[in-house]
Design a protein around this motif. Sequence first.
Motif, PDB file in Angstrom:
ATOM      1  N   PHE A 397       0.757  -1.019  -0.092  1.00  0.00           N
ATOM      2  CA  PHE A 397       0.019  -0.011  -0.120  1.00  0.00           C
ATOM      3  C   PHE A 397       0.779   1.130   0.074  1.00  0.00           C
ATOM      4  N   ALA A 398       1.945   1.142   0.815  1.00  0.00           N
ATOM      5  CA  ALA A 398       2.904   2.460   0.631  1.00  0.00           C
ATOM      6  C   ALA A 398       3.625   2.858  -0.634  1.00  0.00           C
ATOM      7  N   VAL A 399       3.883   1.714  -1.470  1.00  0.00           N
ATOM      8  CA  VAL A 399       4.551   1.864  -2.632  1.00  0.00           C
ATOM      9  C   VAL A 399       3.449   2.185  -3.670  1.00  0.00           C
ATOM     10  N   ASP A 400       2.146   1.941  -3.495  1.00  0.00           N
ATOM     11  CA  ASP A 400       1.002   2.246  -4.414  1.00  0.00           C
ATOM     12  C   ASP A 400       0.720   3.879  -4.016  1.00  0.00           C
ATOM     13  N   ALA A 401       0.779   3.913  -2.836  1.00  0.00           N
ATOM     14  CA  ALA A 401       0.035   5.426  -2.433  1.00  0.00           C
ATOM     15  C   ALA A 401       1.336   6.471  -3.272  1.00  0.00           C
ATOM     16  N   ALA A 402       2.662   6.142  -3.191  1.00  0.00           N
ATOM     17  CA  ALA A 402       3.683   6.983  -4.040  1.00  0.00           C
ATOM     18  C   ALA A 402       3.578   6.902  -5.363  1.00  0.00           C
ATOM     19  N   THR A 403       3.577   5.691  -5.887  1.00  0.00           N
ATOM     20  CA  THR A 403       3.390   5.535  -7.320  1.00  0.00           C
ATOM     21  C   THR A 403       2.021   5.790  -8.020  1.00  0.00           C
ATOM     22  N   ARG A 404       1.033   5.593  -7.341  1.00  0.00           N
ATOM     23  CA  ARG A 404      -0.229   5.468  -7.956  1.00  0.00           C
ATOM     24  C   ARG A 404      -0.372   4.433  -9.029  1.00  0.00           C
ATOM     25  N   TYR A 405       0.169   3.259  -8.885  1.00  0.00           N
ATOM     26  CA  TYR A 405       0.038   2.201  -9.766  1.00  0.00           C
ATOM     27  C   TYR A 405      -1.235   1.578  -9.684  1.00  0.00           C
ATOM     28  N   TRP A 406      -1.980   1.446  -8.664  1.00  0.00           N
ATOM     29  CA  TRP A 406      -3.351   0.824  -8.747  1.00  0.00           C
ATOM     30  C   TRP A 406      -4.168   1.988  -7.778  1.00  0.00           C
ATOM     31  N   TYR A 407      -4.525   2.709  -8.696  1.00  0.00           N
ATOM     32  CA  TYR A 407      -5.344   4.031  -8.131  1.00  0.00           C
ATOM     33  C   TYR A 407      -6.858   3.888  -8.482  1.00  0.00           C
ATOM     34  N   ALA A 408      -7.317   2.731  -8.040  1.00  0.00           N
ATOM     35  CA  ALA A 408      -8.819   2.887  -8.671  1.00  0.00           C
ATOM     36  C   ALA A 408      -9.575   2.238  -7.434  1.00  0.00           C
ATOM     37  N   SER A 409     -10.985   2.356  -7.517  1.00  0.00           N
ATOM     38  CA  SER A 409     -11.782   1.908  -6.317  1.00  0.00           C
ATOM     39  C   SER A 409     -11.658   0.609  -6.116  1.00  0.00           C
ATOM     40  N   SER A 410     -11.242  -0.178  -7.089  1.00  0.00           N
ATOM     41  CA  SER A 410     -11.058  -1.860  -6.900  1.00  0.00           C
ATOM     42  C   SER A 410     -10.068  -2.068  -5.786  1.00  0.00           C
ATOM     43  N   ILE A 411      -9.116  -1.006  -5.374  1.00  0.00           N
ATOM     44  CA  ILE A 411      -7.990  -1.488  -4.400  1.00  0.00           C
ATOM     45  C   ILE A 411      -8.702  -1.579  -3.194  1.00  0.00           C
ATOM     46  N   LEU A 412     -10.027  -1.228  -2.805  1.00  0.00           N
ATOM     47  CA  LEU A 412     -10.559  -1.160  -1.772  1.00  0.00           C
ATOM     48  C   LEU A 412     -10.834  -2.655  -1.178  1.00  0.00           C
ATOM     49  N   VAL A 413     -10.814  -3.546  -2.088  1.00  0.00           N
ATOM     50  CA  VAL A 413     -11.149  -5.061  -1.884  1.00  0.00           C
ATOM     51  C   VAL A 413      -9.869  -5.410  -0.916  1.00  0.00           C
ATOM     52  N   MET A 414      -8.601  -4.952  -1.257  1.00  0.00           N
ATOM     53  CA  MET A 414      -7.591  -5.319  -0.283  1.00  0.00           C
ATOM     54  C   MET A 414      -7.771  -4.719   1.192  1.00  0.00           C
ATOM     55  N   CYS A 415      -8.558  -3.501   1.312  1.00  0.00           N
ATOM     56  CA  CYS A 415      -8.952  -3.392   2.603  1.00  0.00           C
ATOM     57  C   CYS A 415      -9.663  -4.344   3.479  1.00  0.00           C
ATOM     58  N   VAL A 416     -10.393  -4.984   2.686  1.00  0.00           N
ATOM     59  CA  VAL A 416     -11.281  -6.160   3.386  1.00  0.00           C
ATOM     60  C   VAL A 416     -10.143  -7.371   3.948  1.00  0.00           C
ATOM     61  N   LEU A 417      -9.124  -7.588   3.082  1.00  0.00           N
ATOM     62  CA  LEU A 417      -8.066  -8.445   3.399  1.00  0.00           C
ATOM     63  C   LEU A 417      -7.541  -8.206   4.569  1.00  0.00           C
ATOM     64  N   VAL A 418      -7.131  -6.924   4.570  1.00  0.00           N
ATOM     65  CA  VAL A 418      -6.183  -6.305   5.840  1.00  0.00           C
ATOM     66  C   VAL A 418      -6.960  -6.700   7.053  1.00  0.00           C
ATOM     67  N   GLY A 419      -8.251  -6.499   7.029  1.00  0.00           N
ATOM     68  CA  GLY A 419      -9.456  -6.811   8.205  1.00  0.00           C
ATOM     69  C   GLY A 419      -9.196  -8.105   8.518  1.00  0.00           C
ATOM     70  N   LEU A 420      -9.457  -9.046   7.444  1.00  0.00           N
ATOM     71  CA  LEU A 420      -9.678 -10.412   7.878  1.00  0.00           C
ATOM     72  C   LEU A 420      -8.075 -10.882   8.554  1.00  0.00           C
ATOM     73  N   LEU A 421      -7.197 -10.414   8.205  1.00  0.00           N
ATOM     74  CA  LEU A 421      -6.146 -10.856   8.700  1.00  0.00           C
ATOM     75  C   LEU A 421      -5.852 -10.455  10.024  1.00  0.00           C
TER      76      LEU A 421
END
Length: 490
Positions: A397-421
């Motif tokens: 996530f830190a790299v993506d925030a700096a590079t904006r490589y994956w800057y779409a709403s679909s990245i919110l799915v990864m936030c669910v995985l963070v919560g699961l862990l």
Amino acid sequence: AKPASQQKNRISSRITALDLALGVNADDLFQHALNFVAKSIAAASSTHYIAIGAGQHTRNMAESTPITESTTTPDDETANPLQIESVDEESRASEDTAGSLLEAAQGRPLRLPVRAGAHRQTARAPYWFWLLGLLNNASYVIMIASAKSIDAGGVAVVYLVAIGPGLAVKASAPYWFDLVRYEKRLLVAALSMVGGFLLAGLGARRPLQLLGVALTSFQSALGEATLLALAARHDEGCVSAWSSGTGFAGIVGYGWVWLFTRALRFSMAACQSVAALSLPLLYVLASRRVTGADEIRPKRLGSFWERTRFGLKLWPTTGALFLVYFSEYALQSGVWASMGVPQPTKKHRQDFYLYANWLYQVGVLVSRSSGPLFPTPPSNAWLWAASGLQAVFLCLFAVDAATRYWYASSILVMCVLVGLLGGGVYVHGFRRLSVGHEPELAMPVGALAADAGIVLANVMGLFLQACLYEVNGIDGAAVPWRLPGCRERW
């Protein structure tokens, strides 16, 4: 337990005009409203044995040793409403000695029989612990969800204030909790909740608002450490119910802020004031259901150094709790606070922060409710693997925030995985501590490890947010951070 259909018919038959005039049984209505929670906890409420060893967990459903109520009086300092008869006579003989504490921490096998109904409130206790988990953590989540409104450029400052006083409570808890009764601690927590909401909502200046956040931190930590230890004195099902309730607290907390500030367009002061008038009252009423009128007294443990050595021996479990909380809170306070999807504007940053944390709480809810799915807690190796994967997500996530490589709403799915862990390590880590030796001491130590990870993560989050602000050309960071050529290089 009665079948669900019979339970519904019994409740329906009682809701008549006469019942409404005289008052309906609160326990029945509450159990009906949380029927889906009852199904998930039912497996943990039956008679079973739990065996704990170094890397070994077994359950023997064929054996049965009754739990007898204590014959001691409330004035006895060692009074315990759940006197558990140990199968191992040698373990029972040394149960209250410092030597047994160290032996248990080193992995000595210990079998404890657990049976619902041993205490007069045990049968319904999981439902009340679920509600207390929701109420206790909802206050903390409401403050975190309001962080951008309190200090937009220093979200990690709010996070630090929201965890600092709580860390002090949990660090000292193993040394004084046995001197104060459970119900008195919970009453102080409820009063702190009222003061925290009022100061955070009605405070005219930022220092007063931060003082309100600090009071809520004190309340949440005092309540969590107290109720985790109390849940372990009932049975393992209460620990799972508590964890599930704390998972729901994330949804309720962020939903509360969204409802009042976005849907109803109320001010933050109104949002906090309504919480101050409602949540603490429910908290007090629910806490009385698990402490009872007999004033449960905490169990007296060993000396200062014996408790300290025992806590350090728990590192295989508490270390995983520390790592997973460090990773996810560095994400929340540092990385997600600086991301604006799909555009790095102020509005998009506020929206992403709200929705990312909300979906994170969805993942936490699901995983913290998974306790009954595992007859025995997963191994420490599983806990460390999940914590390590959480650290990987922090880097991505830190790299993506700096590079904006994956800057779409679909990245919110990864936030669910963070919560699961994060939720999975929480519930199963505390389940391991609850079925070990001296859970009244082990549970606050686990809570301390989690909070220590949060504090370190929030300090790092200040610099992460400032660095990512610099990379993306955003002003207003709470910590000045200048790296020559950093913006051009990224």
